[in-house]
Design a protein around this motif. Sequence first.
Motif, PDB file in Angstrom:
ATOM      1  N   TYR A  80       0.795  -1.227   0.000  1.00 44.38           N
ATOM      2  CA  TYR A  80       0.000   0.000   0.000  1.00 44.38           C
ATOM      3  C   TYR A  80       0.827   1.276   0.000  1.00 44.38           C
ATOM      4  O   TYR A  80       0.338   2.322  -0.403  1.00 44.38           O
ATOM      5  N   THR A  81       2.060   1.184   0.487  1.00 47.23           N
ATOM      6  CA  THR A  81       2.885   2.375   0.706  1.00 47.23           C
ATOM      7  C   THR A  81       3.278   3.047  -0.603  1.00 47.23           C
ATOM      8  O   THR A  81       3.814   2.381  -1.490  1.00 47.23           O
ATOM      9  N   ASN A  82       3.039   4.360  -0.703  1.00 47.45           N
ATOM     10  CA  ASN A  82       3.477   5.072  -1.912  1.00 47.45           C
ATOM     11  C   ASN A  82       4.887   5.656  -1.705  1.00 47.45           C
ATOM     12  O   ASN A  82       5.444   5.571  -0.604  1.00 47.45           O
ATOM     13  N   ARG A  83       5.463   6.219  -2.740  1.00 43.35           N
ATOM     14  CA  ARG A  83       6.867   6.664  -2.690  1.00 43.35           C
ATOM     15  C   ARG A  83       7.150   7.672  -1.573  1.00 43.35           C
ATOM     16  O   ARG A  83       8.057   7.462  -0.772  1.00 43.35           O
ATOM     17  N   ARG A 123      -8.845  -1.359  -0.958  1.00 42.30           N
ATOM     18  CA  ARG A 123      -8.193  -1.604   0.342  1.00 42.30           C
ATOM     19  C   ARG A 123      -7.304  -0.420   0.733  1.00 42.30           C
ATOM     20  O   ARG A 123      -7.292   0.008   1.877  1.00 42.30           O
ATOM     21  N   ARG A 124      -6.559   0.090  -0.239  1.00 40.89           N
ATOM     22  CA  ARG A 124      -5.689   1.243   0.041  1.00 40.89           C
ATOM     23  C   ARG A 124      -6.542   2.422   0.531  1.00 40.89           C
ATOM     24  O   ARG A 124      -6.149   3.143   1.443  1.00 40.89           O
ATOM     25  N   ALA A 125      -7.719   2.638  -0.095  1.00 38.19           N
ATOM     26  CA  ALA A 125      -8.583   3.759   0.299  1.00 38.19           C
ATOM     27  C   ALA A 125      -8.994   3.628   1.767  1.00 38.19           C
ATOM     28  O   ALA A 125      -8.969   4.615   2.513  1.00 38.19           O
ATOM     29  N   VAL A 126      -9.347   2.425   2.187  1.00 41.33           N
ATOM     30  CA  VAL A 126      -9.730   2.230   3.595  1.00 41.33           C
ATOM     31  C   VAL A 126      -8.496   2.382   4.488  1.00 41.33           C
ATOM     32  O   VAL A 126      -8.525   3.065   5.514  1.00 41.33           O
ATOM     33  N   PHE A 127      -7.408   1.737   4.084  1.00 39.12           N
ATOM     34  CA  PHE A 127      -6.182   1.679   4.882  1.00 39.12           C
ATOM     35  C   PHE A 127      -5.583   3.068   5.144  1.00 39.12           C
ATOM     36  O   PHE A 127      -5.231   3.383   6.282  1.00 39.12           O
ATOM     37  N   GLU A 128      -5.481   3.884   4.091  1.00 41.04           N
ATOM     38  CA  GLU A 128      -4.800   5.165   4.290  1.00 41.04           C
ATOM     39  C   GLU A 128      -5.712   6.384   4.144  1.00 41.04           C
ATOM     40  O   GLU A 128      -5.787   7.202   5.054  1.00 41.04           O
TER      41      GLU A 128
END
Length: 203
Positions: A80-83, A123-128
């Motif tokens: 999920y982590t972006n740059r 999932r990314r939307a919920v997570f972050e």
Amino acid sequence: MTLNLENEKRSENTMSKSYRLFTFTGGNEGVWEIIRTVTVIGDHWPPAERLAVRADEGRVAEGSANSVWELRGITSNERYTNRPEKDTLRQRQEGLGRPSSTLAALIPIRKKMTWWTMTQDERRAVFEEQSKHIGIGLTYLPAIARRLHHCRDLSEREPFDFLTWFEFAPESETAFDRMLEELRRSPEWDYVDWEIDIRLRRV
Ligand code: HEM
């Protein structure tokens, strides 16, 4: 010549070891004393006296004779982590094994099937975006050191999806508890259906 070969061998042994598979054994052995085992949500998890953490080379280890339970997880690439987040994490976080980190927490987590049927971007939307998991976590670095282990792809028998591991000094325990409260209030935790909070002290 002999010396060179020996040096090469030594550097192979010390530098190329990058363990990914970890076994956590609750029983009566290990450097971590289990202070308490709390079921946050889901089924009861049996308490034990000590925890041993073993790095295994690429294969799943056999169970220990005196173990009450055994959990396995593998470190993996980030999902999920972006740059910018990755760069900030790298700048702020410190490694495990700091002498001051005499306390630790092992928090095994399972997520509901609805989580796993969502797409990666959902999932990314919920997570972050909704839960600010990384945003919250970053504010507790470098006090808290961490390692995330995945269990889902290891075998079909693993009870949890993740084994989360944290190390910190006694003076950071209150902050750690506050972070847990923040994360558990977030939408991401609506998808958690089994969570055990195991607290440890290095002996
Ligand atoms: C110390 C502060 C924390 C930071 C900086 C942090 C950071 C992160 C990051 C960057 C990821 C995403 C990895 C990826 O891209 O795949 C992640 C995943 C995760 N973290 Fe944290 N975290 C922290 C605390 C916690 C705590 C306290 C818990 C549990 C109680 C936790 C449980 C998890 C879980 C279960 C995942 C996997 C989520 C999934 O893949 O569905 N984290 N964390």
